[in-house]
Design a protein around this motif. Sequence first.
Motif, PDB file in Angstrom:
ATOM      1  N   GLY A 153     -10.978   6.720  16.176  1.00 25.32           N
ATOM      2  CA  GLY A 153     -12.688   6.404  16.183  1.00 25.32           C
ATOM      3  C   GLY A 153     -12.715   5.054  16.020  1.00 25.32           C
ATOM      4  N   GLY A 154     -11.781   4.000  16.142  1.00 25.60           N
ATOM      5  CA  GLY A 154     -11.542   2.891  15.784  1.00 25.60           C
ATOM      6  C   GLY A 154     -11.796   2.010  14.828  1.00 25.60           C
ATOM      7  N   VAL A 155     -12.281   1.027  14.426  1.00 23.35           N
ATOM      8  CA  VAL A 155     -11.870   0.389  12.612  1.00 23.35           C
ATOM      9  C   VAL A 155     -12.847   1.047  12.037  1.00 23.35           C
ATOM     10  CG1 VAL A 155     -13.743  -1.248  13.301  1.00 23.35           C
ATOM     11  CG2 VAL A 155     -11.431  -1.821  11.418  1.00 23.35           C
ATOM     12  N   SER A 156     -12.518   0.949  10.302  1.00 26.87           N
ATOM     13  CA  SER A 156     -13.179   1.238   9.788  1.00 26.87           C
ATOM     14  C   SER A 156     -13.303   0.047   8.272  1.00 26.87           C
ATOM     15  CB  SER A 156     -12.518   3.251   8.757  1.00 26.87           C
ATOM     16  OG  SER A 156     -12.948   3.098   7.232  1.00 26.87           O
ATOM     17  N   LEU A 157     -15.081   0.147   8.626  1.00 31.84           N
ATOM     18  CA  LEU A 157     -15.814  -1.058   7.170  1.00 31.84           C
ATOM     19  C   LEU A 157     -16.277  -0.344   5.853  1.00 31.84           C
ATOM     20  CD1 LEU A 157     -16.968  -3.034  10.049  1.00 31.84           C
ATOM     21  CD2 LEU A 157     -14.911  -3.097   9.462  1.00 31.84           C
ATOM     22  N   LYS A 158     -15.975   0.716   5.659  1.00 32.75           N
ATOM     23  CA  LYS A 158     -15.854   1.295   4.421  1.00 32.75           C
ATOM     24  C   LYS A 158     -14.879   0.395   3.898  1.00 32.75           C
ATOM     25  CE  LYS A 158     -16.770   6.486   5.608  1.00 32.75           C
ATOM     26  NZ  LYS A 158     -16.440   7.773   5.263  1.00 32.75           N
ATOM     27  N   LEU A 159     -16.058   0.145   2.143  1.00 31.90           N
ATOM     28  CA  LEU A 159     -15.203  -1.312   1.437  1.00 31.90           C
ATOM     29  C   LEU A 159     -13.986  -0.208   0.635  1.00 31.90           C
ATOM     30  CD1 LEU A 159     -15.524  -3.444  -0.356  1.00 31.90           C
ATOM     31  CD2 LEU A 159     -16.534  -2.211  -2.055  1.00 31.90           C
ATOM     32  N   GLU A 160     -13.890   1.415   0.454  1.00 34.77           N
ATOM     33  CA  GLU A 160     -12.651   1.359  -0.070  1.00 34.77           C
ATOM     34  C   GLU A 160     -11.820   1.321   0.774  1.00 34.77           C
ATOM     35  OE1 GLU A 160     -13.144   6.315  -0.319  1.00 34.77           O
ATOM     36  OE2 GLU A 160     -15.757   5.694   0.405  1.00 34.77           O
ATOM     37  N   ASN A 161     -11.490   1.610   2.219  1.00 32.61           N
ATOM     38  CA  ASN A 161     -10.968   1.717   3.017  1.00 32.61           C
ATOM     39  C   ASN A 161     -10.055   0.370   3.589  1.00 32.61           C
ATOM     40  OD1 ASN A 161     -10.562   4.346   3.404  1.00 32.61           O
ATOM     41  ND2 ASN A 161     -12.575   3.942   5.513  1.00 32.61           N
ATOM     42  N   LEU A 162     -11.036  -0.576   3.571  1.00 29.35           N
ATOM     43  CA  LEU A 162     -10.432  -1.770   3.093  1.00 29.35           C
ATOM     44  C   LEU A 162     -10.048  -2.254   1.790  1.00 29.35           C
ATOM     45  CD1 LEU A 162     -13.337  -3.971   5.017  1.00 29.35           C
ATOM     46  CD2 LEU A 162     -11.980  -3.728   5.685  1.00 29.35           C
ATOM     47  N   SER A 163     -10.267  -2.594   0.899  1.00 32.83           N
ATOM     48  CA  SER A 163      -9.720  -2.485  -0.437  1.00 32.83           C
ATOM     49  C   SER A 163      -8.355  -1.336  -0.839  1.00 32.83           C
ATOM     50  CB  SER A 163     -11.300  -1.768  -1.846  1.00 32.83           C
ATOM     51  OG  SER A 163     -10.486  -2.013  -2.998  1.00 32.83           O
ATOM     52  N   LEU A 164      -8.173  -0.639  -0.002  1.00 31.90           N
ATOM     53  CA  LEU A 164      -7.095  -0.210  -0.467  1.00 31.90           C
ATOM     54  C   LEU A 164      -5.846  -0.227   0.664  1.00 31.90           C
ATOM     55  CD1 LEU A 164      -5.363   2.120  -1.538  1.00 31.90           C
ATOM     56  CD2 LEU A 164      -6.425   3.933   0.110  1.00 31.90           C
ATOM     57  N   LEU A 165      -6.195  -1.057   2.031  1.00 30.29           N
ATOM     58  CA  LEU A 165      -5.100  -1.819   3.002  1.00 30.29           C
ATOM     59  C   LEU A 165      -4.782  -3.322   2.204  1.00 30.29           C
ATOM     60  CD1 LEU A 165      -3.926  -1.170   4.832  1.00 30.29           C
ATOM     61  CD2 LEU A 165      -5.480  -1.911   6.283  1.00 30.29           C
ATOM     62  N   ASN A 166      -6.340  -3.541   1.402  1.00 32.57           N
ATOM     63  CA  ASN A 166      -5.538  -5.063   1.080  1.00 32.57           C
ATOM     64  C   ASN A 166      -6.168  -5.684  -0.385  1.00 32.57           C
ATOM     65  OD1 ASN A 166      -6.509  -6.698   3.506  1.00 32.57           O
ATOM     66  ND2 ASN A 166      -7.940  -5.052   3.851  1.00 32.57           N
ATOM     67  N   ASN A 167      -5.507  -4.766  -1.391  1.00 34.28           N
ATOM     68  CA  ASN A 167      -5.453  -4.787  -2.585  1.00 34.28           C
ATOM     69  C   ASN A 167      -6.425  -5.365  -2.802  1.00 34.28           C
ATOM     70  OD1 ASN A 167      -2.567  -2.876  -2.800  1.00 34.28           O
ATOM     71  ND2 ASN A 167      -1.952  -4.902  -1.718  1.00 34.28           N
ATOM     72  N   LEU A 168      -7.319  -5.076  -2.879  1.00 32.79           N
ATOM     73  CA  LEU A 168      -8.793  -5.865  -3.477  1.00 32.79           C
ATOM     74  C   LEU A 168      -9.016  -5.881  -5.014  1.00 32.79           C
ATOM     75  CD1 LEU A 168     -11.029  -5.632  -0.748  1.00 32.79           C
ATOM     76  CD2 LEU A 168      -9.506  -7.774  -0.715  1.00 32.79           C
ATOM     77  N   THR A 169      -8.948  -3.698  -5.512  1.00 34.77           N
ATOM     78  CA  THR A 169      -9.040  -3.538  -6.826  1.00 34.77           C
ATOM     79  C   THR A 169      -8.367  -2.831  -7.108  1.00 34.77           C
ATOM     80  OG1 THR A 169     -10.815  -3.825  -8.559  1.00 34.77           O
ATOM     81  CG2 THR A 169     -10.963  -2.107  -6.011  1.00 34.77           C
ATOM     82  N   LYS A 170      -8.092  -2.823  -8.041  1.00 32.06           N
ATOM     83  CA  LYS A 170      -7.582  -1.320  -8.805  1.00 32.06           C
ATOM     84  C   LYS A 170      -8.168  -0.045  -9.603  1.00 32.06           C
ATOM     85  CE  LYS A 170      -3.352  -4.877 -10.060  1.00 32.06           C
ATOM     86  NZ  LYS A 170      -2.870  -4.626 -11.438  1.00 32.06           N
TER      87      LYS A 170
END
Length: 471
Positions: A153-170
Amino acid sequence: MENTYLFYDLETTGLNKCFDQIIQFAAIRTDKNFNELEKYNFKLALRDDIIMSPEAVLVHRISPLSLKEGLNEYEAVLKIHEIINVPGTISLGYNTLGFDDEFLRFSFYRNLLNPYSHQFKNNCFRMDIFPMAVFYYLFEEDIIKWPFKKDGGGVSLKLENLSLLNNLTKGQAHDALADVEATLNLARIFSRNKKVWEYLVDFFVKKSDQKRSESIDEIFQSQSGIHRMGLFVDSKTGADLNFIAPFLNIGKSIPYKNQSLWLRLDDKNIEECMDNIEEKTFVVRKKYGEPPFILPAYDRFLSKMNFKQKKIMEKNIEYLKSHTSEFNEIVNYHTNYRYPQIEGVDPDAMLYERGFLSEKEMAKCRSFHKKKFEDKIDMIDDFKELEKRQAKRILFRNYNIEGFENIESEKKKYFKSLNGSSRIVDYLGNARLTPGEILSRIEELLAQKTDNEDRNLLNDLKKDIFLKFNQ
Protein backbone atom coordinates in the motif's frame (compact mmCIF):
# COMPACT_ATOMS: atom_id res chain seq x y z
CA MET A 1 15.01 37.18 21.50
CA GLU A 2 16.63 33.86 20.62
CA ASN A 3 14.26 31.15 19.42
CA THR A 4 14.30 27.66 20.90
CA TYR A 5 12.62 24.47 19.71
CA LEU A 6 10.26 22.69 22.09
CA PHE A 7 9.74 19.14 20.84
CA TYR A 8 6.74 17.70 22.67
CA ASP A 9 4.23 14.87 22.70
CA LEU A 10 1.06 14.00 24.60
CA GLU A 11 -0.51 10.74 25.65
CA THR A 12 -4.24 11.14 26.18
CA THR A 13 -7.26 9.21 27.40
CA GLY A 14 -8.78 9.29 23.90
CA LEU A 15 -9.17 11.29 20.71
CA ASN A 16 -11.89 13.78 21.69
CA LYS A 17 -10.05 17.01 22.46
CA CYS A 18 -13.12 18.44 24.23
CA PHE A 19 -13.87 15.56 26.59
CA ASP A 20 -10.63 13.58 26.96
CA GLN A 21 -7.63 14.40 29.15
CA ILE A 22 -3.84 14.55 28.85
CA ILE A 23 -2.26 11.78 30.95
CA GLN A 24 1.41 12.28 29.97
CA PHE A 25 3.35 15.30 28.75
CA ALA A 26 6.94 15.03 27.57
CA ALA A 27 9.12 17.67 25.93
CA ILE A 28 12.73 18.46 25.09
CA ARG A 29 13.78 22.08 24.58
CA THR A 30 16.76 22.64 22.29
CA ASP A 31 18.59 25.57 20.77
CA LYS A 32 18.37 26.19 17.01
CA ASN A 33 21.21 23.69 16.51
CA PHE A 34 19.22 20.97 18.31
CA ASN A 35 21.41 20.92 21.42
CA GLU A 36 19.31 19.85 24.40
CA LEU A 37 18.62 22.58 26.98
CA GLU A 38 15.78 21.17 29.12
CA LYS A 39 13.74 17.99 29.41
CA TYR A 40 10.24 17.50 30.84
CA ASN A 41 8.34 14.29 31.46
CA PHE A 42 5.41 13.92 33.83
CA LYS A 43 2.16 11.99 34.17
CA LEU A 44 -1.15 13.37 35.33
CA ALA A 45 -3.63 11.91 37.79
CA LEU A 46 -6.79 10.77 36.03
CA ARG A 47 -9.79 12.99 36.70
CA ASP A 48 -12.77 11.35 38.42
CA ASP A 49 -15.07 12.23 35.54
CA ILE A 50 -12.83 10.76 32.83
CA ILE A 51 -13.12 7.25 31.37
CA MET A 52 -10.24 6.26 29.14
CA SER A 53 -11.00 5.05 25.63
CA PRO A 54 -10.40 1.26 25.37
CA GLU A 55 -8.60 1.80 22.05
CA ALA A 56 -6.32 4.44 23.58
CA VAL A 57 -5.43 2.13 26.48
CA LEU A 58 -4.42 -0.61 24.03
CA VAL A 59 -2.18 1.83 22.14
CA HIS A 60 -0.27 3.60 24.93
CA ARG A 61 -0.50 0.67 27.42
CA ILE A 62 -1.21 2.93 30.40
CA SER A 63 -3.67 1.43 32.87
CA PRO A 64 -6.17 3.85 34.45
CA LEU A 65 -5.40 2.23 37.81
CA SER A 66 -1.79 3.47 37.53
CA LEU A 67 -2.95 7.11 37.32
CA LYS A 68 -4.14 7.65 40.87
CA GLU A 69 -1.08 9.78 41.71
CA GLY A 70 0.55 12.70 39.92
CA LEU A 71 -0.27 16.30 39.16
CA ASN A 72 -3.97 17.04 38.84
CA GLU A 73 -5.05 18.26 35.43
CA TYR A 74 -5.31 21.91 36.48
CA GLU A 75 -1.79 22.06 37.97
CA ALA A 76 -0.32 20.17 35.01
CA VAL A 77 -2.01 22.32 32.35
CA LEU A 78 -0.83 25.50 34.11
CA LYS A 79 2.70 24.08 33.97
CA ILE A 80 2.43 23.08 30.30
CA HIS A 81 1.05 26.50 29.39
CA GLU A 82 4.03 28.16 31.07
CA ILE A 83 6.53 25.85 29.31
CA ILE A 84 5.08 26.29 25.82
CA ASN A 85 4.73 30.08 26.20
CA VAL A 86 8.38 30.79 27.09
CA PRO A 87 9.25 33.73 24.79
CA GLY A 88 10.74 32.59 21.49
CA THR A 89 9.40 29.02 21.73
CA ILE A 90 8.81 27.13 18.49
CA SER A 91 6.59 24.24 19.60
CA LEU A 92 6.63 21.17 17.38
CA GLY A 93 6.32 17.42 17.28
CA TYR A 94 5.15 14.66 14.96
CA ASN A 95 1.61 15.41 13.75
CA THR A 96 1.23 17.95 16.54
CA LEU A 97 -0.76 20.29 14.29
CA GLY A 98 -3.00 17.37 13.39
CA PHE A 99 -3.77 16.40 16.99
CA ASP A 100 -1.69 17.53 19.99
CA ASP A 101 -1.85 21.28 19.41
CA GLU A 102 -5.65 21.42 19.32
CA PHE A 103 -5.81 19.05 22.29
CA LEU A 104 -3.66 21.53 24.21
CA ARG A 105 -5.80 24.41 23.02
CA PHE A 106 -8.95 22.88 24.51
CA SER A 107 -7.08 21.93 27.70
CA PHE A 108 -5.94 25.54 28.09
CA TYR A 109 -9.42 26.84 27.32
CA ARG A 110 -11.29 24.73 29.89
CA ASN A 111 -8.73 25.69 32.54
CA LEU A 112 -9.20 29.43 31.88
CA LEU A 113 -5.86 29.96 30.13
CA ASN A 114 -5.17 31.74 26.85
CA PRO A 115 -5.57 28.96 24.25
CA TYR A 116 -3.80 30.80 21.44
CA SER A 117 -0.84 32.70 22.94
CA HIS A 118 1.70 29.97 22.08
CA GLN A 119 0.82 30.44 18.41
CA PHE A 120 1.87 34.06 18.03
CA LYS A 121 2.77 35.93 21.23
CA ASN A 122 6.33 36.84 22.27
CA ASN A 123 7.90 35.48 19.07
CA CYS A 124 6.35 32.03 19.62
CA PHE A 125 4.98 29.91 16.78
CA ARG A 126 4.28 26.28 15.86
CA MET A 127 5.72 23.73 13.46
CA ASP A 128 5.13 20.05 12.67
CA ILE A 129 7.68 17.47 11.52
CA PHE A 130 5.04 15.17 9.96
CA PRO A 131 4.19 17.34 6.90
CA MET A 132 7.90 18.02 6.55
CA ALA A 133 8.47 14.23 6.37
CA VAL A 134 6.00 14.07 3.48
CA PHE A 135 7.98 16.72 1.59
CA TYR A 136 11.32 15.01 2.27
CA TYR A 137 9.92 11.70 1.05
CA LEU A 138 8.82 13.31 -2.21
CA PHE A 139 11.84 15.49 -2.97
CA GLU A 140 14.77 14.40 -0.74
CA GLU A 141 14.13 10.67 -0.59
CA ASP A 142 17.72 9.64 0.15
CA ILE A 143 17.92 11.50 3.47
CA ILE A 144 16.55 8.54 5.52
CA LYS A 145 15.25 5.00 5.01
CA TRP A 146 11.52 4.89 4.33
CA PRO A 147 9.35 2.00 5.59
CA PHE A 148 6.82 0.46 3.22
CA LYS A 149 3.60 -1.35 4.06
CA LYS A 150 3.67 -5.11 3.68
CA ASP A 151 0.42 -5.16 1.71
CA GLY A 152 1.99 -3.06 -1.05
CA GLY A 153 0.00 0.00 0.00
CA GLY A 154 2.93 2.37 -0.32
CA VAL A 155 5.16 4.18 2.13
CA SER A 156 4.29 4.30 5.83
CA LEU A 157 4.99 7.63 7.52
CA LYS A 158 4.05 6.49 11.02
CA LEU A 159 6.63 7.68 13.52
CA GLU A 160 7.01 4.23 15.10
CA ASN A 161 7.92 2.72 11.71
CA LEU A 162 10.33 5.51 10.80
CA SER A 163 11.92 5.23 14.25
CA LEU A 164 12.38 1.47 14.06
CA LEU A 165 13.93 1.51 10.59
CA ASN A 166 16.25 4.47 11.30
CA ASN A 167 17.10 3.72 14.97
CA LEU A 168 15.73 7.07 16.11
CA THR A 169 15.12 5.99 19.72
CA LYS A 170 15.36 2.97 21.98
CA GLY A 171 12.16 3.71 23.90
CA GLN A 172 8.73 2.14 23.45
CA ALA A 173 6.53 3.62 20.72
CA HIS A 174 3.60 5.67 22.09
CA ASP A 175 5.51 6.58 25.21
CA ALA A 176 5.50 10.38 25.08
CA LEU A 177 9.20 10.85 25.85
CA ALA A 178 10.30 8.13 23.42
CA ASP A 179 8.22 9.76 20.67
CA VAL A 180 9.78 13.15 21.47
CA GLU A 181 13.29 11.69 21.24
CA ALA A 182 12.44 10.02 17.91
CA THR A 183 11.01 13.27 16.51
CA LEU A 184 14.01 15.31 17.65
CA ASN A 185 16.44 12.88 16.03
CA LEU A 186 14.40 12.91 12.83
CA ALA A 187 14.56 16.72 12.80
CA ARG A 188 18.33 16.58 13.28
CA ILE A 189 18.61 14.38 10.19
CA PHE A 190 16.25 16.52 8.10
CA SER A 191 18.10 19.72 9.06
CA ARG A 192 21.34 18.40 7.54
CA ASN A 193 19.92 19.73 4.29
CA LYS A 194 19.82 23.27 5.63
CA LYS A 195 18.36 24.81 2.47
CA VAL A 196 15.33 22.49 2.43
CA TRP A 197 14.86 22.73 6.21
CA GLU A 198 14.75 26.54 6.16
CA TYR A 199 12.47 26.51 3.10
CA LEU A 200 9.99 24.31 4.97
CA VAL A 201 10.23 26.27 8.23
CA ASP A 202 8.93 29.33 6.37
CA PHE A 203 5.68 27.48 5.60
CA PHE A 204 4.92 27.69 9.32
CA VAL A 205 5.45 31.46 9.42
CA LYS A 206 2.08 33.02 8.61
CA LYS A 207 3.35 36.02 6.63
CA SER A 208 5.85 33.94 4.62
CA ASP A 209 3.29 31.25 3.83
CA GLN A 210 0.75 33.85 2.69
CA LYS A 211 3.33 35.68 0.56
CA ARG A 212 4.33 32.46 -1.18
CA SER A 213 0.71 31.50 -1.91
CA GLU A 214 -0.10 34.94 -3.30
CA SER A 215 2.98 34.94 -5.54
CA ILE A 216 1.99 31.70 -7.34
CA ASP A 217 1.24 32.31 -11.03
CA GLU A 218 -2.38 33.05 -11.90
CA ILE A 219 -4.00 30.83 -14.52
CA PHE A 220 -7.12 32.91 -15.17
CA GLN A 221 -9.39 35.64 -13.80
CA SER A 222 -13.13 35.75 -13.20
CA GLN A 223 -15.57 38.24 -11.68
CA SER A 224 -14.54 36.72 -8.31
CA GLY A 225 -10.93 37.77 -8.81
CA ILE A 226 -7.56 36.26 -9.66
CA HIS A 227 -7.25 32.47 -9.58
CA ARG A 228 -3.93 30.77 -8.94
CA MET A 229 -3.18 27.06 -9.12
CA GLY A 230 -0.97 25.50 -6.48
CA LEU A 231 0.12 21.96 -5.73
CA PHE A 232 -0.76 20.83 -2.21
CA VAL A 233 1.71 18.52 -0.49
CA ASP A 234 -0.50 16.84 2.07
CA SER A 235 -0.60 13.44 3.79
CA LYS A 236 -4.40 13.42 3.39
CA THR A 237 -4.02 13.08 -0.38
CA GLY A 238 -2.58 9.61 0.22
CA ALA A 239 0.47 7.60 -0.79
CA ASP A 240 -1.29 6.23 -3.89
CA LEU A 241 -1.34 9.79 -5.30
CA ASN A 242 2.15 10.60 -4.03
CA PHE A 243 0.71 13.01 -1.44
CA ILE A 244 0.35 15.74 -4.07
CA ALA A 245 -2.70 17.27 -5.76
CA PRO A 246 -3.59 20.44 -7.70
CA PHE A 247 -5.89 23.08 -6.16
CA LEU A 248 -7.33 26.32 -7.50
CA ASN A 249 -7.59 29.37 -5.25
CA ILE A 250 -11.19 30.61 -5.38
CA GLY A 251 -10.93 33.43 -2.83
CA LYS A 252 -11.38 33.88 0.89
CA SER A 253 -14.13 32.83 3.24
CA ILE A 254 -16.51 35.71 4.00
CA PRO A 255 -17.56 34.62 7.52
CA TYR A 256 -14.12 33.23 8.48
CA LYS A 257 -11.52 35.81 7.55
CA ASN A 258 -8.50 33.58 8.26
CA GLN A 259 -9.47 30.96 5.65
CA SER A 260 -8.15 30.93 2.10
CA LEU A 261 -10.25 28.63 -0.12
CA TRP A 262 -8.79 26.13 -2.60
CA LEU A 263 -10.83 23.93 -4.96
CA ARG A 264 -9.43 20.49 -5.79
CA LEU A 265 -8.96 19.93 -9.51
CA ASP A 266 -7.96 16.28 -9.97
CA ASP A 267 -10.29 13.93 -8.10
CA LYS A 268 -13.42 14.18 -10.27
CA ASN A 269 -14.86 15.99 -13.27
CA ILE A 270 -16.28 19.25 -11.89
CA GLU A 271 -18.90 19.36 -14.69
CA GLU A 272 -20.49 16.28 -13.10
CA CYS A 273 -20.57 17.96 -9.66
CA MET A 274 -22.85 20.85 -10.50
CA ASP A 275 -26.02 19.05 -9.40
CA ASN A 276 -24.70 18.94 -5.81
CA ILE A 277 -21.92 21.47 -5.19
CA GLU A 278 -22.13 21.01 -1.42
CA GLU A 279 -21.27 17.32 -1.43
CA LYS A 280 -19.39 16.80 -4.68
CA THR A 281 -16.90 19.68 -4.86
CA PHE A 282 -13.98 19.51 -2.45
CA VAL A 283 -12.51 22.70 -1.00
CA VAL A 284 -9.64 23.01 1.49
CA ARG A 285 -10.08 25.86 3.95
CA LYS A 286 -6.39 26.76 4.29
CA LYS A 287 -5.05 28.79 7.21
CA TYR A 288 -1.70 30.45 6.58
CA GLY A 289 1.12 29.14 8.72
CA GLU A 290 -0.44 25.67 8.85
CA PRO A 291 -0.25 22.67 6.49
CA PRO A 292 -0.77 21.80 3.73
CA PHE A 293 2.26 23.20 1.94
CA ILE A 294 1.40 24.96 -1.33
CA LEU A 295 3.95 24.66 -4.15
CA PRO A 296 3.95 26.49 -7.48
CA ALA A 297 2.94 24.38 -10.49
CA TYR A 298 6.49 23.97 -11.79
CA ASP A 299 7.34 20.97 -13.97
CA ARG A 300 9.57 19.39 -11.29
CA PHE A 301 6.62 19.37 -8.90
CA LEU A 302 3.98 18.44 -11.52
CA SER A 303 6.12 15.41 -12.40
CA LYS A 304 5.09 13.82 -9.10
CA MET A 305 1.45 13.66 -10.26
CA ASN A 306 0.20 10.73 -12.31
CA PHE A 307 -1.16 10.90 -15.87
CA LYS A 308 -4.82 10.52 -14.83
CA GLN A 309 -4.56 13.36 -12.30
CA LYS A 310 -3.11 15.69 -14.92
CA LYS A 311 -5.81 14.89 -17.48
CA ILE A 312 -8.66 15.51 -15.03
CA MET A 313 -6.94 18.72 -13.87
CA GLU A 314 -6.58 20.05 -17.42
CA LYS A 315 -10.20 19.23 -18.27
CA ASN A 316 -11.48 20.94 -15.11
CA ILE A 317 -9.45 24.08 -15.69
CA GLU A 318 -10.87 24.44 -19.21
CA TYR A 319 -14.40 23.82 -17.92
CA LEU A 320 -14.11 26.47 -15.20
CA LYS A 321 -12.64 29.01 -17.63
CA SER A 322 -15.43 28.54 -20.16
CA HIS A 323 -18.40 28.11 -17.77
CA THR A 324 -18.31 31.32 -15.80
CA SER A 325 -21.80 31.10 -14.28
CA GLU A 326 -21.20 27.57 -13.01
CA PHE A 327 -17.81 28.59 -11.62
CA ASN A 328 -19.35 31.60 -9.85
CA GLU A 329 -21.95 29.28 -8.35
CA ILE A 330 -19.16 27.14 -6.85
CA VAL A 331 -17.29 30.20 -5.58
CA ASN A 332 -20.40 31.76 -4.03
CA TYR A 333 -21.37 28.58 -2.20
CA HIS A 334 -17.95 27.99 -0.62
CA THR A 335 -17.07 31.61 0.16
CA ASN A 336 -20.38 32.12 1.98
CA TYR A 337 -20.46 28.73 3.72
CA ARG A 338 -20.93 28.74 7.50
CA TYR A 339 -20.39 25.83 9.83
CA PRO A 340 -23.66 24.39 11.15
CA GLN A 341 -24.82 25.66 14.54
CA ILE A 342 -24.91 22.87 17.13
CA GLU A 343 -27.46 23.15 19.91
CA GLY A 344 -26.56 22.44 23.53
CA VAL A 345 -22.76 22.42 23.19
CA ASP A 346 -21.13 21.56 26.54
CA PRO A 347 -19.06 24.30 28.22
CA ASP A 348 -15.90 22.16 27.81
CA ALA A 349 -16.40 22.31 24.04
CA MET A 350 -17.30 25.98 23.47
CA LEU A 351 -13.85 27.31 22.61
CA TYR A 352 -14.80 28.37 19.08
CA GLU A 353 -18.31 29.54 19.99
CA ARG A 354 -17.03 31.72 22.84
CA GLY A 355 -14.52 33.74 20.83
CA PHE A 356 -11.68 35.70 22.39
CA LEU A 357 -11.79 36.96 25.96
CA SER A 358 -11.03 40.63 26.50
CA GLU A 359 -7.81 41.64 28.25
CA LYS A 360 -9.90 42.54 31.32
CA GLU A 361 -11.42 39.05 31.36
CA MET A 362 -8.03 37.39 30.87
CA ALA A 363 -6.64 39.45 33.77
CA LYS A 364 -9.48 38.09 35.92
CA CYS A 365 -8.48 34.54 34.91
CA ARG A 366 -4.84 35.21 35.79
CA SER A 367 -5.94 36.48 39.20
CA PHE A 368 -8.00 33.30 39.72
CA HIS A 369 -4.94 31.12 39.01
CA LYS A 370 -2.84 32.92 41.61
CA LYS A 371 -5.36 32.63 44.45
CA LYS A 372 -5.56 29.91 47.08
CA PHE A 373 -8.40 27.39 46.89
CA GLU A 374 -10.75 29.19 49.31
CA ASP A 375 -10.16 32.51 47.56
CA LYS A 376 -10.88 30.90 44.19
CA ILE A 377 -14.32 29.92 45.48
CA ASP A 378 -14.99 33.47 46.66
CA MET A 379 -14.08 34.77 43.20
CA ILE A 380 -16.41 32.54 41.15
CA ASP A 381 -19.31 35.02 41.05
CA ASP A 382 -17.03 37.63 39.47
CA PHE A 383 -17.04 35.65 36.21
CA LYS A 384 -19.54 35.69 33.37
CA GLU A 385 -21.81 32.65 33.16
CA LEU A 386 -19.65 30.43 30.91
CA GLU A 387 -16.40 31.15 32.75
CA LYS A 388 -18.26 30.69 36.06
CA ARG A 389 -19.21 27.14 35.03
CA GLN A 390 -15.66 26.47 33.89
CA ALA A 391 -14.27 27.72 37.22
CA LYS A 392 -16.63 25.47 39.16
CA ARG A 393 -15.52 22.50 37.07
CA ILE A 394 -11.87 23.32 37.72
CA LEU A 395 -12.59 23.25 41.45
CA PHE A 396 -14.59 20.03 41.67
CA ARG A 397 -12.32 18.19 39.23
CA ASN A 398 -9.09 19.07 41.00
CA TYR A 399 -9.82 19.84 44.66
CA ASN A 400 -11.69 18.44 47.65
CA ILE A 401 -14.89 20.49 47.63
CA GLU A 402 -16.61 18.86 50.60
CA GLY A 403 -18.58 21.46 52.54
CA PHE A 404 -18.93 23.90 49.65
CA GLU A 405 -22.57 23.27 48.74
CA ASN A 406 -22.82 25.35 45.57
CA ILE A 407 -19.82 23.52 44.04
CA GLU A 408 -21.03 20.11 45.29
CA SER A 409 -24.45 20.60 43.67
CA GLU A 410 -22.81 21.55 40.37
CA LYS A 411 -20.69 18.38 40.55
CA LYS A 412 -23.71 16.15 41.25
CA LYS A 413 -25.62 17.65 38.33
CA TYR A 414 -22.62 17.16 36.04
CA PHE A 415 -22.02 13.52 37.04
CA LYS A 416 -25.71 12.76 36.52
CA SER A 417 -25.39 14.00 32.94
CA LEU A 418 -22.31 11.79 32.41
CA ASN A 419 -24.46 8.76 33.17
CA GLY A 420 -26.78 9.68 30.32
CA SER A 421 -29.49 11.80 31.94
CA SER A 422 -28.85 14.19 29.06
CA ARG A 423 -26.46 13.87 26.12
CA ILE A 424 -23.26 15.89 26.34
CA VAL A 425 -22.16 17.07 22.88
CA ASP A 426 -19.12 18.84 21.46
CA TYR A 427 -19.01 21.66 18.90
CA LEU A 428 -19.27 19.15 16.03
CA GLY A 429 -22.35 17.50 17.54
CA ASN A 430 -20.46 14.39 18.66
CA ALA A 431 -21.89 12.95 21.88
CA ARG A 432 -19.68 12.03 24.79
CA LEU A 433 -19.94 8.28 25.41
CA THR A 434 -21.64 7.16 28.61
CA PRO A 435 -20.02 4.66 31.03
CA GLY A 436 -22.48 2.01 29.81
CA GLU A 437 -21.53 2.54 26.17
CA ILE A 438 -17.83 2.27 26.97
CA LEU A 439 -18.42 -0.93 28.97
CA SER A 440 -20.18 -2.43 25.95
CA ARG A 441 -17.17 -1.57 23.79
CA ILE A 442 -14.81 -3.17 26.33
CA GLU A 443 -16.84 -6.40 26.21
CA GLU A 444 -16.62 -6.42 22.41
CA LEU A 445 -12.83 -6.06 22.59
CA LEU A 446 -12.47 -8.71 25.31
CA ALA A 447 -14.32 -11.16 23.06
CA GLN A 448 -11.69 -10.51 20.35
CA LYS A 449 -8.50 -10.31 22.41
CA THR A 450 -6.48 -13.33 23.49
CA ASP A 451 -3.30 -11.55 24.61
CA ASN A 452 -3.17 -11.56 28.43
CA GLU A 453 -1.68 -8.07 28.70
CA ASP A 454 -4.42 -6.63 26.46
CA ARG A 455 -7.09 -8.35 28.54
CA ASN A 456 -5.56 -7.14 31.80
CA LEU A 457 -5.59 -3.54 30.56
CA LEU A 458 -9.23 -3.81 29.48
CA ASN A 459 -10.22 -5.38 32.79
CA ASP A 460 -8.42 -2.56 34.64
CA LEU A 461 -10.54 -0.14 32.64
CA LYS A 462 -13.73 -1.99 33.60
CA LYS A 463 -12.71 -1.81 37.25
CA ASP A 464 -12.04 1.92 36.98
CA ILE A 465 -15.54 2.49 35.55
CA PHE A 466 -17.22 0.49 38.30
CA LEU A 467 -15.26 2.37 40.98
CA LYS A 468 -16.25 5.77 39.56
CA PHE A 469 -19.78 5.24 38.32
CA ASN A 470 -21.10 2.16 40.17
CA GLN A 471 -22.00 0.50 36.89
